[in-house]
Scaffold this active site. Structure first.
Site, mmCIF file in Angstrom:
data_model
loop_
_atom_site.group_PDB
_atom_site.id
_atom_site.type_symbol
_atom_site.label_atom_id
_atom_site.label_comp_id
_atom_site.label_asym_id
_atom_site.label_seq_id
_atom_site.Cartn_x
_atom_site.Cartn_y
_atom_site.Cartn_z
ATOM 1 N N ASP A 1 -33.083 -5.894 7.545
ATOM 2 C CA ASP A 1 -32.152 -6.774 8.245
ATOM 3 C C ASP A 1 -32.526 -6.823 9.716
ATOM 4 O O ASP A 1 -33.377 -6.060 10.183
ATOM 5 C CB ASP A 1 -30.700 -6.323 8.067
ATOM 6 C CG ASP A 1 -30.522 -4.825 8.329
ATOM 7 O OD1 ASP A 1 -31.087 -4.330 9.329
ATOM 8 O OD2 ASP A 1 -29.833 -4.165 7.548
ATOM 9 N N ASP A 35 -30.976 -7.437 13.863
ATOM 10 C CA ASP A 35 -29.849 -7.448 14.790
ATOM 11 C C ASP A 35 -30.224 -8.241 16.030
ATOM 12 O O ASP A 35 -31.386 -8.237 16.464
ATOM 13 C CB ASP A 35 -29.451 -6.027 15.197
ATOM 14 C CG ASP A 35 -28.970 -5.197 14.016
ATOM 15 O OD1 ASP A 35 -28.503 -5.790 13.032
ATOM 16 O OD2 ASP A 35 -29.069 -3.959 14.083
ATOM 17 N N ASP A 70 -29.844 4.576 21.971
ATOM 18 C CA ASP A 70 -30.112 5.991 21.695
ATOM 19 C C ASP A 70 -31.570 6.387 21.917
ATOM 20 O O ASP A 70 -31.877 7.171 22.814
ATOM 21 C CB ASP A 70 -29.654 6.351 20.279
ATOM 22 C CG ASP A 70 -30.161 5.392 19.204
ATOM 23 O OD1 ASP A 70 -31.013 4.523 19.499
ATOM 24 O OD2 ASP A 70 -29.695 5.510 18.053
#
Length: 443
Positions: free
Chosen positions: A61, A63, A152
């Site tokens: 997928d 983002d 992160d």
């Protein structure tokens, strides 16, 4: 986190210096990028999609990060759905895909002295850490630069810009891709306290890519592993599935145990790991799962959890079994408490806990091989999973190999077929002698 701990100005990697191609980006993600651009907003592909493409993998997928607010995204895409409270974003349906669109975020702040730590959606609390450094809200928006520094790992903070096909790097992510290492942005202790799940992500992503974890990033994990107990159990359920329903399941297990993370996720199973056969059973389940993933076959959390929690059920049953209680009696007696205890740490939705307990409950029925019992067991919807679990228990030394071999041959039509009701010799019924009629001569 201070920005001077990493690169202060972005590096722009032109199209001819990287391997990200639109040919490998889904049409839905491209449509979202172009539509946001036409509406006057910045829009970038970001996160795991860019990372995996750079590593030569095909992402599942994609983002998108943008300077448009969630409400503005919804104005552009009428079918978008706004979700989340702790982290508000938009799900945009593009063709058959759901593209996650997040607004650029700024770095969370710690509460002022005496400030209340509330859990509402008030503007003053949308961007807040608790006293331990854990993020409570992450809904104050910022710039592309702000967004890069709050992510992160460096390799997750690379932005693909579709307008000129470049990659934008604020944090040295391209260098870490080349060095094949996972590195946190900023101080590792602080970043793990903000979100302890990052420790699990470090293990999972490193093994997925075949990367190492940079020493400073790895150093605090063992000490901070207990912070996972503060993470909602439903969120840890999702992370456990990503770790173990994967081709790298066994390597993830090894690293989780080594860092002390597995013992936090499954405290009682972790305490059983030194018992004979326990690791053999768990590894067998993980190896089988990994093989099915590689073969693109379906996998189920129910079987995985059956293997992870069975050692605890087995341990709890031992006194009752030693006193003569049957396995069929003991399993339902002790399994419920084990599940109830485990869900306090990692959630197990009922749609998985129910079939998991059925897999356990079917184990005693494999002993019953007379009459039509094998036929009835083989017709049970959980038979195949229960049979596979019997093989795991046999490999772990719990069962006689002859039992597993018999059931294997039975399915292949090679085991002696138990007689059915029509095959059994009919018992001869004794004829009742008729009593002589009463003497009627005197009548």
């Amino acid at each position: 986190m201070k920005k001077d701990t990493v690169i202060s100005e972005p590096t722009i990697i032109p199209r001819d210096a990287h391997n990200v191609s639109r040919q490998h980006i889904s049409q839905g993600a491209l449509d979202v990028l172009y539509d946001l651009g036409r509406a006057g907003y910045e829009a970038y592909l970001v996160g795991g999609g860019v990372r995996d493409l750079l590593a030569g993998l095909q992402p599942k997928d994609f983002d998108v990060a943008t300077d448009a607010s969630p409400e503005q995204v919804k104005e552009v895409f009428r079918r978008a759905r706004l979700i989340g409270r702790r982290f508000r974003l938009a799900h945009v349906r593009a063709g058959g895909e759901i593209i996650e669109v997040a607004t650029f975020r700024a770095q969370p702040r710690s509460p002022e002295e005496g400030e209340a730590l509330v859990e509402d959606d008030g503007e003053d609390h949308d961007h807040l850490l608790d006293e331990g450094g854990r993020i409570l809200r992450d809904n104050v928006y910022g710039t592309l630069e702000d967004d890069a520094f709050r992510r992160d790992f460096t390799i997750n903070a690379l932005y693909y810009r579709v307008t000129d096909f470049s990659v934008v790097d604020y944090v040295g992510g391209m260098a870490d891709m080349a060095a094949r290492q996972m590195r946190l942005i900023g101080d590792p202790d602080t970043r793990y306290r903000e979100d302890p799940v990052r420790m699990l992500r470090a293990v999972r992503i490193a093994n997925k890519l075949g990367f190492g974890i940079e020493p400073a990033t790895a150093a605090p994990i063992r000490e901070l592993a207990p912070l996972l107990t503060d993470v909602p159990s439903a969120r840890l359920f999702d992370e456990v599935l990503k770790l173990f329903l994967s081709a790298q399941a066994e390597k993830n297990f090894d690293d989780l145990v080594d860092y002390g993370l597995f013992q936090q996720l499954f405290p009682r199973t972790g305490a059983c790991l030194e018992r004979p056969g326990v690791e053999t059973l768990i590894r067998g389940a993980l190896q089988g799962t990994a093989q099915r993933v590689l073969e693109d076959k379906p996998v189920t959390p129910a079987f995985l959890y059956a293997a992870l929690l069975w050692p605890v059920v087995r341990q709890d049953m031992e006194p009752a079994l030693a006193e003569g209680q049957s396995l069929a009696q003991a399993i339902p007696t002790f399994s419920g408490d084990v599940v109830t205890e485990q869900v306090e740490t990692v959630a197990i939705p009922r749609r998985f806990s129910t079939p998991m307990r059925e897999i356990w409950a079917l184990q005693p029925r494999f002993y019953r091989r007379n009459g039509r019992r094998p036929e009835r067991l083989a017709a049970h919807p959980r038979f195949r999973a229960a049979y596979d679990f019997l093989l795991l228990r046999t490999a772990a030394g719990e069962e006689d190999p002859e039992l597993a071999q018999w059931w294997t041959e039975y399915q292949e039509g090679q085991a002696p077929t138990p007689p059915t009701s029509s095959d059994r010799p009919k018992r001869r019924r004794r004829r009742r002698r008729r009593r002589p009629a009463a003497d009627s001569a005197s009548e």
